[in-house]
Design an enzyme around this catalytic site. Sequence first.
Site, PDB file in Angstrom:
ATOM      1  NE  ARG A   1      42.523  57.801  48.842  1.00  0.00           N
ATOM      2  CZ  ARG A   1      42.209  59.055  49.164  1.00  0.00           C
ATOM      3  NH1 ARG A   1      41.376  59.741  48.423  1.00  0.00           N
ATOM      4  NH2 ARG A   1      42.734  59.627  50.217  1.00  0.00           N
TER       5      ARG A   1
ATOM      6  CE1 TYR B   1      50.965  36.930  35.978  1.00  0.00           C
ATOM      7  CE2 TYR B   1      51.405  39.084  36.928  1.00  0.00           C
ATOM      8  CZ  TYR B   1      50.687  38.273  36.072  1.00  0.00           C
ATOM      9  OH  TYR B   1      49.685  38.809  35.316  1.00  0.00           O
TER      10      TYR B   1
ATOM     11  CG  ASP C   1      52.177  35.315  44.303  1.00  0.00           C
ATOM     12  OD1 ASP C   1      51.162  34.614  44.473  1.00  0.00           O
ATOM     13  OD2 ASP C   1      52.329  36.067  43.327  1.00  0.00           O
TER      14      ASP C   1
ATOM     15  CE  LYS D   1      45.564  35.332  37.882  1.00  0.00           C
ATOM     16  NZ  LYS D   1      46.971  35.404  38.222  1.00  0.00           N
TER      17      LYS D   1
HETATM   18  C1  PLP Z   1      47.898  36.459  38.202  1.00  0.00           C
HETATM   19  C2  PLP Z   1      49.019  36.463  39.167  1.00  0.00           C
HETATM   20  C3  PLP Z   1      49.459  37.637  39.750  1.00  0.00           C
HETATM   21  C4  PLP Z   1      48.868  38.983  39.394  1.00  0.00           C
HETATM   22  O1  PLP Z   1      47.539  39.092  39.809  1.00  0.00           O
HETATM   23  P1  PLP Z   1      46.451  40.043  39.094  1.00  0.00           P
HETATM   24  O2  PLP Z   1      45.225  39.823  39.903  1.00  0.00           O
HETATM   25  O3  PLP Z   1      46.349  39.599  37.672  1.00  0.00           O
HETATM   26  O4  PLP Z   1      46.988  41.428  39.187  1.00  0.00           O
HETATM   27  C5  PLP Z   1      50.482  37.578  40.671  1.00  0.00           C
HETATM   28  N1  PLP Z   1      51.056  36.387  41.000  1.00  0.00           N
HETATM   29  C6  PLP Z   1      50.655  35.232  40.450  1.00  0.00           C
HETATM   30  C7  PLP Z   1      51.316  33.965  40.858  1.00  0.00           C
HETATM   31  C8  PLP Z   1      49.623  35.219  39.525  1.00  0.00           C
HETATM   32  O5  PLP Z   1      49.236  34.067  38.975  1.00  0.00           O
END
Ligand code: PLP
Length: 406
Positions: free
Chosen positions: A71, A124, A196, A221
């Site tokens: 963990r 998001y 982000d 992504k």
């Molecule tokens: C997809 C996304 C998230 C969330 O990520 P996950 O891996 O799906 O939990 C957060 N911020 C942005 C800009 C995203 O495109």
Amino acid sequence: MTSSASSDKSPPDAPRPAGPSTLAVHAGEARQKPINSITDPIVCAATYTFSNTQAIIDYIEQKQDREEYGRYGNPSEKVVERKLATLEAGEDAVLYASGMAAIVGLLMTKLNSGDEVVFFDECYHRSREFCSKHLSRFGVVTRQVKACDYDAMAAAINPRTKLLVSESPTNPHLSVVDLEKFAELGRRHHVETLIDATLATPYNVQPLTYGVDYVLHSATKYLGGHNDLLAGVIIGSREKLEPVRKLRGIMGAINSPHNMYLLERGLKTFELRMQRQNATGQAVAEFLAGHPRVSRVYYPGLPSHPYHEIAQRQMRGFGGLVTFEVRDADWKATAAVVDAAKIARIAPSLGGVESLIEQPLVMSYFEVPAEDRRRFGISDNMIRLSCGIENTEDIVEDLRQALEAK
Ligand SMILES: *Cc1c(COP(=O)(O)O)cnc(C)c1O
């Protein structure tokens, strides 16, 4: 290979820093690996053994760097953490089981009851939901101001403010935050800053070099890049990330060694994919801007984009995500364009090798009241295309036939 600051800060006789692809392939990895394998082994272990009691004590007293229990991390995850920290010009990285787990992990580490967090409003939708529905239950106040309105953000800061948060570029409008201004705003008010940068990736921009405290990615992504894994990461200074890592060890939102093998493998082609996706994004945006059935294109690489100038100054490329609006179309006529695509697949997510197309109204905002959708800038005729690595001409032709179908 270790992380290096931007080249203009290096002394004149310093070795030339390695390029992004060299780092993506080699950074964070041992030159000679266990059993002489060129790839990192997948170590399937929930726990790790100690040879005797003294070995436990040595570990606790930090005399020996090793694994303890699954963990708290695993060797595969550590390799990818080092690789991502280096690509992002950061000291340390903490990986999570998803991008959302990373966001939740950071907010839960940094915010106490009574604290406040200020967001730019284009974000998001699940990050927004976590703040409004859940952080609020712990007495944390979230304020949202219009994206890229630095005066509004400054006005929303008070002595209880602990964190400023934004995406850059934002999803799905692709607004680009002036990172120098954003970081300076935080420093001036003694408030930490988080970007982000999922849509940008460290290939297109490195927010830490502008003085931002934390960079976050949904590695699901572009970083993973193959639509076959979920992961998230926070990158920043070792000191600031230490409590984040400790809470992750309690939350348990870590990655399996198998998942980390996929991410490490996906990252090998990171720069190659980004170069293609940047080029295709630009070509698709230019094609759409000239098409009579398209009334508006959101893409920072277009001179018509409100943040084109700052994007040009700050970014190496503008990414593979293109948002556009179909002229005089209601939601059904817009859905018909999505449904007519033959190459792009209909799915949420972005950044992977397969092109994905979606209508934000249907995919993410179907149950959101129309009034709120308008407030978030989600129009009925909006389509979001994530360009994959298929050939650029094929993606453009697919869009052309989808727009002209019938
Ligand atoms: C997809 C996304 C998230 C969330 O990520 P996950 O891996 O799906 O939990 C957060 N911020 C942005 C800009 C995203 O495109």
